[in-house]
Design an enzyme around this catalytic site. Structure first.
Site, PDB file in Angstrom:
ATOM      1  N   GLU A 172      27.100  16.907   8.040  1.00 58.15           N
ATOM      2  CA  GLU A 172      28.078  16.044   7.365  1.00 58.15           C
ATOM      3  C   GLU A 172      27.718  15.674   5.922  1.00 58.15           C
ATOM      4  OE1 GLU A 172      28.597  12.725  10.029  1.00 58.15           O
ATOM      5  OE2 GLU A 172      29.476  13.960  11.602  1.00 58.15           O
ATOM      6  N   GLU A 280      31.005  20.610  18.663  1.00 60.89           N
ATOM      7  CA  GLU A 280      31.195  19.285  19.281  1.00 60.89           C
ATOM      8  C   GLU A 280      32.636  19.111  19.746  1.00 60.89           C
ATOM      9  OE1 GLU A 280      29.742  16.175  16.675  1.00 60.89           O
ATOM     10  OE2 GLU A 280      28.098  17.422  15.954  1.00 60.89           O
TER      11      GLU A 280
HETATM   12  C1  XIL Z   1      27.768  10.667  18.409  1.00 61.26           C
HETATM   13  C2  XIL Z   1      27.305  10.428  19.831  1.00 61.26           C
HETATM   14  O1  XIL Z   1      28.145  11.147  20.694  1.00 61.26           O
HETATM   15  C3  XIL Z   1      27.335   8.962  20.161  1.00 61.26           C
HETATM   16  O2  XIL Z   1      26.759   8.718  21.439  1.00 61.26           O
HETATM   17  C4  XIL Z   1      26.572   8.172  19.114  1.00 61.26           C
HETATM   18  O3  XIL Z   1      26.726   6.800  19.355  1.00 61.26           O
HETATM   19  C5  XIL Z   1      27.088   8.489  17.725  1.00 61.26           C
HETATM   20  O4  XIL Z   1      27.026   9.891  17.509  1.00 61.26           O
HETATM   21  N1  XIL Z   1      29.286  13.925  14.789  1.00 61.26           N
HETATM   22  C6  XIL Z   1      28.023  14.272  15.169  1.00 61.26           C
HETATM   23  C7  XIL Z   1      27.446  13.719  16.424  1.00 61.26           C
HETATM   24  O5  XIL Z   1      27.418  15.127  14.535  1.00 61.26           O
HETATM   25  O6  XIL Z   1      26.077  13.550  16.319  1.00 61.26           O
HETATM   26  C8  XIL Z   1      28.084  12.415  16.800  1.00 61.26           C
HETATM   27  O7  XIL Z   1      27.588  12.025  18.082  1.00 61.26           O
HETATM   28  C9  XIL Z   1      29.583  12.566  16.799  1.00 61.26           C
HETATM   29  C10 XIL Z   1      30.091  12.930  15.447  1.00 61.26           C
END
Ligand code: XIL
Length: 594
Positions: A172, A280
């Site tokens: 990011e 994701e």
């Molecule tokens: C999220 C997790 O799923 C949560 O449990 C945590 O509280 C916050 O992070 N982008 C990403 C992930 O790269 O690491 C994030 O994961 C979601 C958004």
């Protein structure tokens, strides 16, 4: 004795259910097997945290069955791995990697360098001041932060060398604002400028030259952000920085991104010569139905399969809705009971609608006892009651339940000729009564379509514009403005079985804006059917409506003519103007059923 009986029953199941799927609940198809020739299917797992249950253990059989790639949801982020300088904590990560290795699964590492979930100390100078907040950042500040970043990468990547096959090296880093390329609020960027990105990749590659190194981001298929990500990646590639892939996070929703944007982004990233991981994936269904979510999943998996030469991993961000970080929008394939949702069935075979995949795998016609317990669910096909009776006693049956998209045609004779009773999925029917009358059942898939398209319509008012309500064009309307009641009749040309009707009213139109509910939508109206065009029967009645459209399932009904009959065109007595953009009736010609 009991065992022999159980075996006999199992053999009978095998004879009755010739497909590779048995009508046994545990036997779901496995996603990783289905997608074996395309890409690994991954999921994010949690080992422990205050917020999340330990899905690695509570969902282990689901994980083992469907997935062959794992990502640790939180415990490989910098704040977990190195909460204090030099204190590394690999316990949870190790548990996942050990689990994965014991089951022959891949592991994606997530993530090395990120503005979030990274401990403060990374960005503090020796006096404890945040370097990124200083007016002037010195060269020694920069070297301090680079040193920490490289030390973190060095220790973590070497810890899992040969065990983690792909790393999200930088997460990011691109801005959401169209005016700048890089995320301005990242302490890494504030301190090191864009250089932190290439330094991270170079270091990771030096430590594990075999690991595939990814740049990972959300919004990565949004054309605007996509172009800025590509610009950044092109720069890295031109400089010879070892970046091997782009991670498209895929935190999407039923509303978007559009399939065009997804496909275009995949093409453009592939043109850079990079591998693509969907890292994701979850599709929120806020305001939408599970069926619409399933449809979205089906379409994106069609795209993923089409580009499987460049898409080399598709990972879901979790397994069940209730354990998802987006639990409020139920974005995943399995529900809180770990049961598959329509979305799961949708991606089992993207050539079919989800309900066909489900029926072909675990059956379409369920026999239940009086307690609601499922006795058996039959796959599509023909069965004599003798077949069924040999598996369980028909006397136990209290209720039959038919899945969407299917008809059950009960035959009075064993050889499937003669008189029949036909049921479709919206019907409720008393099983026992039926089973006493018949000798066989034929379970078939049928597609119910809008059968008004292409037909001619008549109306009592504004008759010359009546066809505008059935032309499939939701910008043109039939708008009688005289004195209610108004009616609009369609001759279906032959007898149909119908099961659903839709009316799109004033609020769905271009003038009203975005689907507003309100008094200008028709208030009272009903669906009527007829066999002769003279005598009409009410099938379903709507009263006091203010919604911009109604979409209603009805008990399956035979109809040669259908009629929309409106008694109150608006909720305002002084306003008699009715606006109908579309009138749809879903059905199938009776002759197509047999
Ligand atoms: C999220 C997790 O799923 C949560 O449990 C945590 O509280 C916050 O992070 N982008 C990403 C992930 O790269 O690491 C994030 O994961 C979601 C958004």
């Amino acid at each position: 004795m009991k065992k022999i009986r159980a075996l006999a029953i199992l053999i009978m199941f095998l004879m009755i259910f010739p497909s590779s799927c048995l009508a046994v609940k545990d036997e779901l198809p496995s996603l990783k097997d289905i997608y074996e020739e395309y890409f690994p299917i991954g999921t994010a797992v949690s080992v422990a945290s205050w917020a999340n249950p330990k899905t690695l253990y509570t969902h282990d059989s689901l994980i083992e069955k469907h997935f062959n790639s794992l990502t640790v949801e939180n415990a490989m982020k910098p704040d977990y791995l190195q909460p204090r300088e030099g204190h590394f904590n690999f316990r949870q990560g190790n548990e996942v990697v050990d689990f994965a290795e014991s089951k022959n699964m891949l592991v994606r590492g997530h993530t090395l360098v990120w503005h979030a979930q990274t401990a403060d100390w990374f960005f503090k100078d020796n006096e404890g001041r945040r370097i990124d907040e200083k007016e002037e950042i010195t060269e020694s500040d920069r070297q301090l932060v680079i040193g920490r970043m490289e030390a973190h990468i060095e220790r973590v990547v070497s810890e899992y060398k040969g065990r983690i096959y792909a790393w999200d090296v930088v997460n990011e880093a691109i801005s959401d604002s169209p005016n700048v390329i890089y995320r301005q609020d990242s302490p890494w960027y504030k301190i090191l400028g864009e250089d932190f990105i290439k330094l991270a990749f170079i270091k990771a590659h030096e430590v594990d030259p075999d690991a595939k190194l990814f740049y990972n981001d959300y919004g990565a298929v949004n054309p605007n952000k996509r172009d800025r990500i590509i610009k950044m990646l092109e720069g890295l590639i031109a400089e010879g920085v070892p970046v091997h892939g782009i991670g498209i996070q895929g935190h999407w929703s039923v509303e978007g991104p559009s399939f065009e944007d997804i496909e275009r982004a995949i093409q453009m990233y592939a043109d850079l010569g990079l591998e693509i991981h969907i890292t994701e994936l979850d599709v929120g269904m806020k305001g939408y139905t599970e069926e619409e979510q399933a449809q979205y999943y089906r379409e994106i998996f069609k795209i993923f399969k089409k580009y499987s030469d460049v898409i080399t991993n598709v990972t879901f961000w979790g397994m069940t809705d209730n354990t998802s970080w987006r639990a409020d929008v139920d974005p995943l394939l399995f529900d809180k009971n770990q049961e598959p949702k329509p979305a799961f069935w949708a991606i089992v075979n993207t050539d079919n609608p989800w309900y066909v995949n489900k029926a072909e795998c675990i059956g379409a016609l369920a026999f239940r006892n009086s307690a609601g317990k499922e006795l058996v669910t039959l796959l599509p096909g023909k069965y004599t009651l003798n077949d069924i009776n040999s598996v369980f006693s028909l006397e136990e049956v209290a209720r039959l339940e038919l899945q969407k998209g299917y008809v059950a045609i009960f035959h009075e004779s064993e050889d499937f000729t003669g008189d029949t009773y036909t049921y479709i999925s919206t019907d409720e029917f008393d099983g026992l009564d039926m089973l006493n009358k018949v000798k066989g059942v034929n379970i078939k898939h049928v597609e119910f379509n809008n059968i008004l398209l292409g037909k001619t319509a008549e109306a009592n008012v504004a008759a010359d514009r009546a066809e505008r309500a059935i032309d499939g064009n939701s910008n043109s309307s039939w708008s009688p403005n005289a004195q209610a009641p108004y009616w609009l009749t369609v001759d279906l040309e032959e007898t149909h079985l119908i099961n659903r009707w839709v009316v799109k009213l004033h609020g769905t139109g271009p003038l009203a804006g975005a689907n507003p509910d309100g008094p200008f939508n028709a208030a009272d109206y009903k669906l009527q059917v007829s066999t002769d065009g003279v005598n009409w029967y009410d099938i379903d009645t709507v009263t006091g409506n203010t919604a911009s459209f109604t979409d209603r399932n009805i008990k399956s009904t035979e109809a040669r003519y259908v009629r929309l009959y409106v008694t109150r065109p608006t909720s305002l007595d002084f306003n008699q103007k009715l606006v109908v953009y579309e009138f749809e009736v879903y059905g199938i010609p009776l002759t197509n059923i047999f």
